[in-house]
Design a protein around this motif. Sequence first.
Motif, short mmCIF file in Angstrom:
data_model
loop_
_atom_site.label_atom_id
_atom_site.label_comp_id
_atom_site.label_asym_id
_atom_site.label_seq_id
_atom_site.Cartn_x
_atom_site.Cartn_y
_atom_site.Cartn_z
N TYR A 148 -30.60 -17.00 -4.74
CA TYR A 148 -30.74 -17.81 -3.55
C TYR A 148 -31.36 -16.98 -2.44
O TYR A 148 -30.94 -15.84 -2.21
N PHE A 149 -32.38 -17.52 -1.77
CA PHE A 149 -33.06 -16.86 -0.66
C PHE A 149 -32.74 -17.60 0.63
O PHE A 149 -32.75 -18.84 0.66
N ARG A 150 -32.51 -16.85 1.72
CA ARG A 150 -32.26 -17.46 3.04
C ARG A 150 -33.07 -16.72 4.09
O ARG A 150 -32.93 -15.51 4.26
N PHE A 151 -33.95 -17.47 4.76
CA PHE A 151 -34.81 -16.93 5.82
C PHE A 151 -34.69 -17.83 7.04
O PHE A 151 -34.24 -18.97 6.93
N PRO A 152 -35.14 -17.38 8.21
CA PRO A 152 -35.11 -18.24 9.40
C PRO A 152 -35.91 -19.53 9.20
O PRO A 152 -35.61 -20.55 9.82
N PHE A 153 -36.90 -19.51 8.32
CA PHE A 153 -37.77 -20.67 8.12
C PHE A 153 -37.33 -21.56 6.97
O PHE A 153 -37.96 -22.57 6.68
N GLY A 154 -36.27 -21.22 6.27
CA GLY A 154 -35.78 -22.06 5.18
C GLY A 154 -34.97 -21.28 4.16
O GLY A 154 -34.92 -20.05 4.19
N ILE A 161 -41.14 -23.46 -2.61
CA ILE A 161 -39.80 -24.03 -2.62
C ILE A 161 -39.26 -24.14 -1.19
O ILE A 161 -38.60 -25.11 -0.83
N LEU A 162 -39.57 -23.14 -0.37
CA LEU A 162 -39.09 -23.13 1.02
C LEU A 162 -39.96 -23.96 1.95
O LEU A 162 -39.64 -24.13 3.13
N GLY A 163 -41.09 -24.48 1.46
CA GLY A 163 -41.95 -25.35 2.26
C GLY A 163 -42.79 -24.63 3.29
O GLY A 163 -43.07 -25.19 4.35
N VAL A 164 -43.19 -23.38 2.99
CA VAL A 164 -44.03 -22.62 3.92
C VAL A 164 -45.23 -22.04 3.19
O VAL A 164 -45.24 -21.92 1.96
N ILE A 165 -46.26 -21.69 3.97
CA ILE A 165 -47.43 -21.01 3.42
C ILE A 165 -47.74 -19.82 4.32
O ILE A 165 -47.33 -19.77 5.48
N GLU A 181 -48.81 -14.85 9.57
CA GLU A 181 -47.50 -15.43 9.77
C GLU A 181 -47.28 -16.57 8.77
O GLU A 181 -48.23 -17.10 8.21
N LEU A 182 -46.01 -16.90 8.57
CA LEU A 182 -45.67 -18.04 7.72
C LEU A 182 -45.60 -19.26 8.61
O LEU A 182 -45.14 -19.20 9.75
#
Length: 117
Positions: free
Chosen positions: A66-72, A97-101, A108-109
Amino acid sequence: MGLVYVKGIVSNGPKEREENFLVDSGATYSLLRREVWEELGLKPLREAEFVLADGTTVKRKISECYFRFPFGEGHSPVILGEEGEDENLLGVVTLEILGVILDPFRRELRPARLLLK
């Protein structure tokens, strides 16, 4: 183009660690250093071959965490790195999976444009 690093938490059940990750838009899966995945108690689920930037092929074991970042946050496959050879990477599958690019120009993401067709 420069390097982009992000800080996040990786976990397996109740065990977790805060780590820095190099965002690698050329890597399919994310990767954890051996010290990290061993402390989390991750176990190999399968093995796959990967092609490095210089064209060499290596075999690595794969697990999930499991990954947890400020962006998701979310669950994702992860390559189990080898001692002295691999560093923490955040790959494309986890980013999706986290919905970022990764925006390579701004380094930046940002939120991905998600399609439903």
